[in-house]
Write an enzyme that holds these catalytic residues in place. Structure first.
Site, short mmCIF file in Angstrom:
data_model
loop_
_atom_site.label_atom_id
_atom_site.label_comp_id
_atom_site.label_asym_id
_atom_site.label_seq_id
_atom_site.Cartn_x
_atom_site.Cartn_y
_atom_site.Cartn_z
N GLY A 69 0.81 -1.20 0.00
CA GLY A 69 0.00 0.00 0.00
C GLY A 69 0.85 1.25 0.00
N SER A 194 -4.11 -1.53 0.76
CA SER A 194 -3.15 -2.56 1.10
C SER A 194 -3.86 -3.82 1.55
CB SER A 194 -2.23 -2.06 2.23
OG SER A 194 -1.18 -2.96 2.47
N HIS A 196 -3.06 -6.48 3.31
CA HIS A 196 -2.96 -7.03 4.66
C HIS A 196 -3.87 -6.32 5.65
CE1 HIS A 196 0.00 -3.73 5.12
NE2 HIS A 196 -0.27 -3.81 6.40
N CYS A 321 5.82 7.35 23.80
CA CYS A 321 6.57 6.47 24.69
C CYS A 321 6.81 5.10 24.07
CB CYS A 321 5.81 6.30 26.00
SG CYS A 321 5.38 7.84 26.81
#
Length: 474
Positions: A69, A194, A196, A321
């Site tokens: 993608g 895409s 997946h 983080c």
């Protein structure tokens, strides 16, 4: 183990698995050859293209298969911009586009082009009128995603497409997240997706360029896929991708979308009830059916995701983080919402209700445990309004300088935690200045102020990092 990260990669669809195994025996030859094996492979490729085109809602000769993608986005952006060079060199895109669009925009800008970024509201949704306002006479391309990959907010693509059509400017739509749930409406010009993301195998993307759209493929020429995607086609994966996408156009998809939407509604409602200091982000109405994102104050996102993983839940995050760059998600930043302790839950097809219920059962304890380890106060320590702020120089009880918190060298969410610890020590009207060199503080301190009904005064330069000033209002 419940897998709640379908927005990153959906589990392989059963139809994709069957098609992949079958085509390994039949589709290994070169579809460009004229002998028997090549003709057989070509028939499979043509059938896959027709199936994918029907699912997308385009002509088969408008669709090509790409290696991913991201490759489709890069090819789509560069191909349109190159073909419309005489019309102008301006690229307009929303502030929350996938990184593939932003990276393509950076390359375009480095090559001498210009770009304009259209802001979104607090829910991550762009206003069609603002996109139209950004169109100028030298605009060559507009890029607006159909739905956001981090918070699930759907964009007004159909309206944007109509405005772009009136202006004579092509619209590129990154449909990676929405295509599993249905066609993208409107008169868009270019579409990328895409496999997946919808349960097809990885390594297959779609690039659709509608007839009438000027397009000039960039890079070395190749005769395959209409010259728009170079290299030998991964035919077994393409066949599996097309088969699974076609399978998702059945009536059961609408029923599953409704079921998952109800589960997501439950998460959206219950998490703020079960966990204190949580902000659910994204548009509550205009959103994908299977995705919800929330952020937890005073929580280290990487630690929380690790705890959820140990509890058996696979989720993802847009928190700084959890990134080696320590830079907050550009999507959350554009929305102006909290980034720390960010959790994205995206439910794959077939998610059991019991798995969602167990997630809601374990989440409060995990968040509480992480906060305890970080030394988060149960509640800000209140002080009488007439009391002088502890730590302030003598004679400056109500002076604007107030308290200074040194959080330099400390990463999220420590600067916000330290702010929460001391805000009650200053009288109403007093200030706390937080010194931080963590980029996340620029986003999370103002977001904390909004959540806590405190006043964010602003930011000023410091010897290191920046100084963030907060005035106590409650």
């Amino acid at each position: 183990m419940p897998y709640f990260d379908a927005a990153s990669a959906a589990p392989l669809h059963p139809v994709a698995r069957e098609a992949l195994l079958a085509s390994l025996d039949e589709g290994w030859a070169d579809p460009a050859r004229l002998y028997r094996e090549g003709r057989r492979a070509r028939l499979l490729l043509d059938a896959a293209r027709e199936a994918a085109a029907e699912a997308v809602g385009c002509r088969p000769d408008e669709l090509v298969f790409t290696p991913s993608g991201t490759h489709a986005v890069h090819s789509g952006v560069s191909g349109v911009l190159a073909a419309r060079r005489r019309a102008g060199r301006r690229l307009v895109h929303s502030a929350v586009e996938h990184s593939s669009v932003l990276h393509a925009a950076e390359v375009h800008e480095a090559a001498g082009g210009t770009r304009a970024e259209v802001a979104v509201n607090g829910a991550g949704r762009v206003a069609a009128g603002e996109v139209a306002a950004a169109l100028t006479g030298d605009t060559a391309l507009v890029a607006v995603q159909s739905a956001n990959h981090e918070v699930g907010t759907e964009q007004p693509v159909e309206e944007v497409a109509g405005l772009c059509q009136e202006a004579g400017v092509p619209l590129l739509v990154d449909a990676a997240q929405s295509l599993p749930w249905g066609r993208v409406p409107g008169a868009w010009s270019v579409l990328a997706a895409s496999a997946h993301k919808w349960g097809g195998p990885p390594g297959v993307g779609l690039l659709v360029v509608r007839k009438g759209t000027r397009f000039a493929p960039q890079g070395p020429a190749d005769e395959r896929e209409s010259g728009r995607s170079a290299g030998f086609e991964n035919l077994p994966a393409i066949v599996a991708a097309a088969a699974s996408l076609r399978a998702l156009r059945g009536p059961e998809t609408s029923a599953e979308a409704a079921r998952l939407r109800a589960l997501v509604d439950r998460i959206r409602a219950r998490v703020p009830e079960l966990v204190p200091d949580v902000e659910v982000v994204g548009d509550p109405v205009h959103r994908l059916p299977h995705l919800v994102t929330f952020s937890c104050l005073y929580v280290d996102g990487e630690t929380l995701l690790g705890e959820l993983d140990r509890a058996g839940f696979s989720v993802s995050s847009g928190s700084s983080c959890t990134s080696s760059t320590l830079i907050p998600s550009h999507v959350l930043r554009a929305m102006g919402v909290l980034s720390e302790g960010n959790v994205r839950v995206s439910l794959p097809y077939g998610t059991a209700e019991a798995e969602v219920e167990r997630f809601l059962e374990v989440l409060p304890g995990l968040v509480r445990s992480v906060r305890e380890r970080l030394g988060v106060p149960a509640a800000p320590t209140e002080a009488p309004e007439a009391a002088a702020p502890q730590g302030a120089p003598a004679g400056t009880a109500a002076e604007p300088a107030g308290l200074v918190v040194d959080a330099l060298g400390r990463r999220c969410p420590i600067p916000v935690i330290e702010l929460a610890k001391v805000i009650g020590r200053v009288p109403v009207g007093g200030t706390v200045t937080v010194l931080s060199d963590d980029e996340a503080a620029r986003q999370d301190i103002p977001a904390w102020c909004t959540m806590r009904q405190q006043e964010y005064v602003g930011e000023r330069a410091a010897e290191r990092g920046a100084a963030y000033v907060v005035r106590r209002r409650v």
